[in-house]
Design a protein around this motif. Structure first.
Motif, short mmCIF file in Angstrom:
data_model
loop_
_atom_site.label_atom_id
_atom_site.label_comp_id
_atom_site.label_asym_id
_atom_site.label_seq_id
_atom_site.Cartn_x
_atom_site.Cartn_y
_atom_site.Cartn_z
N ASN A 250 0.91 -0.83 0.39
CA ASN A 250 -0.22 0.01 -0.24
C ASN A 250 0.70 1.62 -0.22
O ASN A 250 0.47 2.36 -0.77
CB ASN A 250 -1.08 0.12 1.42
CG ASN A 250 -2.16 -1.21 1.02
OD1 ASN A 250 -1.55 -2.22 0.24
ND2 ASN A 250 -3.35 -0.57 1.61
N PHE A 251 2.08 1.18 1.04
CA PHE A 251 2.50 1.95 0.92
C PHE A 251 3.28 2.83 -0.49
O PHE A 251 3.47 3.33 -0.71
CB PHE A 251 4.65 2.00 2.11
CG PHE A 251 5.12 3.44 2.02
CD1 PHE A 251 4.24 4.36 2.45
CD2 PHE A 251 6.29 3.07 1.72
CE1 PHE A 251 5.62 5.57 2.85
CE2 PHE A 251 7.37 4.20 1.53
CZ PHE A 251 6.62 5.42 2.32
N LEU A 252 3.92 1.37 -1.27
CA LEU A 252 4.67 1.51 -2.93
C LEU A 252 3.77 2.02 -3.65
O LEU A 252 3.89 3.09 -4.74
CB LEU A 252 5.64 1.07 -2.75
CG LEU A 252 6.62 0.03 -1.97
CD1 LEU A 252 7.76 -0.61 -2.58
CD2 LEU A 252 7.68 1.52 -2.56
N SER A 253 2.63 1.73 -3.92
CA SER A 253 1.18 2.25 -4.49
C SER A 253 1.07 3.11 -3.77
O SER A 253 0.46 4.03 -5.02
CB SER A 253 0.52 0.53 -3.99
OG SER A 253 0.96 -0.25 -4.82
N SER A 254 0.99 3.82 -3.26
CA SER A 254 0.06 4.73 -2.77
C SER A 254 0.69 5.96 -3.52
O SER A 254 0.47 7.20 -4.57
CB SER A 254 0.28 4.98 -1.41
OG SER A 254 -0.62 4.71 -0.64
N ILE A 255 2.26 5.77 -3.41
CA ILE A 255 3.36 7.04 -3.63
C ILE A 255 3.35 6.44 -5.77
O ILE A 255 3.35 7.66 -6.10
CB ILE A 255 4.78 6.25 -3.49
CG1 ILE A 255 4.98 6.60 -2.17
CG2 ILE A 255 5.92 7.03 -4.30
CD1 ILE A 255 6.18 6.62 -1.15
#
Length: 320
Positions: A250-255
């Motif tokens: 989720n962290f990388l996808s959000s960015i």
């Protein structure tokens, strides 16, 4: 009383503030502003609050030249000194992230046409209403507040810069070092953390987010150099966007996808959801890593963080 007062960080952007200072007389003269109508001054980190108060008391429009940290320092003093409703604020972006400049449509003209072009455009820009928030009653928040892996990366980056590990002021090399810090800090999770918030309907809720990767509380639709993990963010609605990020995906996808049309919309609507809130109270480990508007505030806020609406200010913007 000056029409414009420029507070210029001389080291931001690899020293580009000095270039602006050098060319300001020529620019102001070309726009028919007499010497008596404006003033420019380099910031001194030991006198920043004093300088800002003096500038606010002597101008109609204060223009901060530097990164998000420079603007945050100016806005914090603006709130505490009671000038939030009296002085318009402008920004010339020279930092690494420049998130606020992006949403005010200042960053693209700077990248495409250069600093001197942006200065001329900014002097003609119209102000727009902009929410300003207060953290623990003393610090202004314009962009976002976060704790967790992203704040850990920001903390370590600032430590590397302070100890000379990062020798360059280049924006490109700064971003490259951020990537290196990500791989070094990628296993980090939030320590014991509990959030109490009042949502947009006025209902109070409490959530334990210990062990999540990060928590992001945003005021603007830009985070970490232009990504946007917030769903339908508005800078003048009196609400914040609360995003609790549970895992690295989720962290990388959000960015990576937050700002991508359609894909980003679907991801934020159905996967990484935002919560609209009126205020936030966070109970956390005093040693938790925290950042405010891109600046490291780890160890400076104690074991409780309270974020409340403070005021609405007038920000110069080149967009609607």
């Amino acid at each position: 009383m000056y029409k414009f007062f420029f507070l210029i960080n001389p080291i931001s952007g690899g020293g580009q503030g000095k270039v602006i200072y050098k060319f300001l007389p020529e620019i102001m003269e070309s726009m028919n502003h007499a010497d008596s109508e404006w003033k420019a001054e380099f910031t001194d980190k030991d006198r920043m609050e004093e300088q800002t108060r003096e500038a606010l008391s002597n101008t109609e429009t204060l223009i901060a030249v530097g990164g998000d940290g420079t603007v945050s320092a100016v806005l914090s003093t603006m709130l505490l000194s009671g000038y939030a409703n009296k002085v318009k604020i402008g920004l010339i972006p020279l930092g690494t992230g420049n998130d606020l400049a992006r949403v005010l449509h200042l960053y693209k003209p700077f990248v495409d046409r250069g600093l001197l072009f942006l200065v001329r455009r900014l002097l003609l820009a119209r102000p727009r209403p902009f929410d300003l928030w207060q953290v623990n009653g003393k610090l202004a928040m314009a962009n976002y507040f976060s704790g967790g892996i992203d704040a850990r990366i920001a903390h370590d980056f600032n430590q590397d810069r302070a100890t000379g590990v990062i020798a360059s002021n280049s924006v490109f090399f700064n971003k490259l070092h951020y990537v290196r810090r990500f791989f070094a800090d990628r296993s980090y999770h939030l320590k014991a953390t509990k959030i109490r918030y009042v949502d947009e309907t006025g209902e109070a809720k409490t959530v334990d987010i210990s062990g999540n990767r990060t928590v992001i509380i945003g005021n603007i639709p830009s985070y970490a150099s232009g990504s946007n993990p917030f769903f339908d963010s508005d800078m003048a609605d009196g609400l914040l966007d609360l995003v609790i990020v549970p895992n690295m995906f989720n962290f990388l996808s959000s960015i990576a996808f937050g700002s991508v049309p359609v894909i980003g919309y679907l991801f934020k609507k159905f996967v990484q959801k935002s919560i609209k809130v009126q205020s936030v109270q966070i109970e956390l480990d005093p040693q938790e890593f925290l950042q405010l508007d891109g600046e490291d505030v780890s160890g400076k806020l104690g074991d409780q963080v309270v974020i409340k609406f403070a005021s609405q200010v007038q920000m110069l913007s080149l967009g609607a």
